[in-house]
Design an enzyme around this catalytic site. Structure first.
Site, PDB file in Angstrom:
ATOM      1  N   ARG A 175       1.505  -4.775  -1.316  1.00 16.19           N
ATOM      2  CA  ARG A 175       0.993  -3.558  -0.756  1.00 16.19           C
ATOM      3  C   ARG A 175       0.013  -4.066   0.502  1.00 16.19           C
ATOM      4  O   ARG A 175      -0.295  -3.449   1.474  1.00 16.19           O
ATOM      5  CB  ARG A 175       0.353  -2.450  -1.702  1.00 16.19           C
ATOM      6  CG  ARG A 175      -0.181  -1.385  -0.919  1.00 16.19           C
ATOM      7  CD  ARG A 175      -0.671  -0.393  -1.793  1.00 16.19           C
ATOM      8  NE  ARG A 175      -0.947   1.144  -1.397  1.00 16.19           N
ATOM      9  CZ  ARG A 175      -2.007   1.520  -1.122  1.00 16.19           C
ATOM     10  NH1 ARG A 175      -3.113   0.801  -1.767  1.00 16.19           N
ATOM     11  NH2 ARG A 175      -2.357   2.864  -0.813  1.00 16.19           N
TER      12      ARG A 175
ATOM     13  N   ILE B 148      -1.839   5.086   4.718  1.00 20.43           N
ATOM     14  CA  ILE B 148      -0.894   4.581   3.543  1.00 20.43           C
ATOM     15  C   ILE B 148      -1.137   5.548   2.498  1.00 20.43           C
ATOM     16  O   ILE B 148      -2.350   5.455   1.871  1.00 20.43           O
ATOM     17  CB  ILE B 148      -0.999   3.236   3.267  1.00 20.43           C
ATOM     18  CG1 ILE B 148       0.105   2.648   2.328  1.00 20.43           C
ATOM     19  CG2 ILE B 148      -2.482   2.724   2.988  1.00 20.43           C
ATOM     20  CD1 ILE B 148       0.124   1.296   2.275  1.00 20.43           C
ATOM     21  N   SER B 149      -0.193   5.889   1.814  1.00 16.35           N
ATOM     22  CA  SER B 149      -0.334   7.005   0.624  1.00 16.35           C
ATOM     23  C   SER B 149      -0.536   6.338  -0.281  1.00 16.35           C
ATOM     24  O   SER B 149      -0.613   5.178  -0.724  1.00 16.35           O
ATOM     25  CB  SER B 149       0.944   7.733   0.443  1.00 16.35           C
ATOM     26  OG  SER B 149       1.553   8.708   1.604  1.00 16.35           O
ATOM     27  N   GLN B 150      -1.370   7.345  -1.120  1.00 19.35           N
ATOM     28  CA  GLN B 150      -1.809   6.919  -2.701  1.00 19.35           C
ATOM     29  C   GLN B 150      -0.699   6.249  -3.278  1.00 19.35           C
ATOM     30  O   GLN B 150       0.427   7.168  -3.247  1.00 19.35           O
ATOM     31  CB  GLN B 150      -2.488   7.877  -3.379  1.00 19.35           C
ATOM     32  CG  GLN B 150      -3.053   7.816  -4.736  1.00 19.35           C
ATOM     33  CD  GLN B 150      -3.494   8.982  -5.307  1.00 19.35           C
ATOM     34  OE1 GLN B 150      -2.872  10.180  -4.738  1.00 19.35           O
ATOM     35  NE2 GLN B 150      -3.819   8.881  -6.748  1.00 19.35           N
ATOM     36  N   PRO B 151      -0.765   5.078  -4.092  1.00 20.99           N
ATOM     37  CA  PRO B 151       0.705   4.496  -4.689  1.00 20.99           C
ATOM     38  C   PRO B 151       1.115   5.468  -5.839  1.00 20.99           C
ATOM     39  O   PRO B 151       2.223   5.733  -5.951  1.00 20.99           O
ATOM     40  CB  PRO B 151      -0.116   3.450  -5.249  1.00 20.99           C
ATOM     41  CG  PRO B 151      -1.115   2.996  -4.531  1.00 20.99           C
ATOM     42  CD  PRO B 151      -1.805   4.127  -3.897  1.00 20.99           C
TER      43      PRO B 151
END
Length: 211
Positions: free
Chosen positions: A33, A59-62
């Site tokens: 990431r 960047i989206s939350q995992p």
């Protein structure tokens, strides 16, 4: 791709949060990431949080990346081709590329699309086709698709996307303005059947494209 210690730890964290699909957890553990973040934020790469990537995007939350991926894998039609609306950093794209044979991704901001394409090449992911364009319009020439994932919040469900969805296909999309909900929509005998998954927070899906 090999897993890393930090990747394994993040996958375990997501498992503890309720992500149960082992293919998704393996993909999360494998994708580095930090490669998708500005240098100043790379130390936060394996935290379960959304982070800025420039151009007003994130960047989206995992957890959300994993949840949306898990929903796609659970589609009734055993998906082969997936359309992603909103390439962004390319992190979600890379996860999808490890889970599905064909990934098509549309990004309205040319600079982000260029950077994401370079990252895919660096990671040796070659089952992805990318386009600079308006996500509201999808990518009709490559469709129809077995699944569609939208990584920005639409004010309403885009007609062009449901039109590009195969029979038995699944659309996973956040919808709303101030109050957003993640919807899972299946096309069954030409009809759309929607289920609300959970409350979410995404940047808005903006119409048009940028140079």
């Amino acid at each position: 791709m090999r897993t890393t210690r930090k990747g394994d730890a993040l996958a375990q964290l997501l498992c503890d949060e309720g992500i149960s699909n082992q293919k998704v957890l393996n993909a999360v553990a494998s994708v580095p990431r930090e490669r998708f973040l500005p240098d100043a934020l790379q130390h936060k790469a394996y935290q379960n949080t959304a982070l800025p990537i420039g151009q007003g995007q994130t960047i989206s939350q995992p957890y959300i990346v994993a949840k949306m991926s898990e929903l796609l894998l659970a589609a009734p039609n055993a998906a082969n081709s997936v359309l992603e609306i909103g390439t962004g950093s390319g992190y979600q794209t890379a996860i999808l590329a490890l889970l599905f044979p064909q990934v098509f991704s549309v990004e309205r901001i040319k600079a982000l699309q260029f950077q994401a394409k370079r990252r895919m090449n660096q990671l040796d992911l070659h089952n992805i086709k990318m386009k600079h364009g308006d996500g509201w319009q999808g990518w009709s020439s490559k469709g129809p698709y077995d699944c569609i994932i939208v990584t920005a919040a639409a004010s309403s469900i885009p007609q062009a996307l449901t039109d590009q969805l195969n029979e038995g296909g699944r659309l996973v999309i956040p919808v709303g303005d101030d109050q957003q909900e993640l919807l899972c929509i299946d096309k069954i005998e030409g009809e759309l059947h929607s289920t609300t998954v959970e409350a979410v927070r995404f940047v808005p899906l903006v119409a048009g494209d940028l140079l």
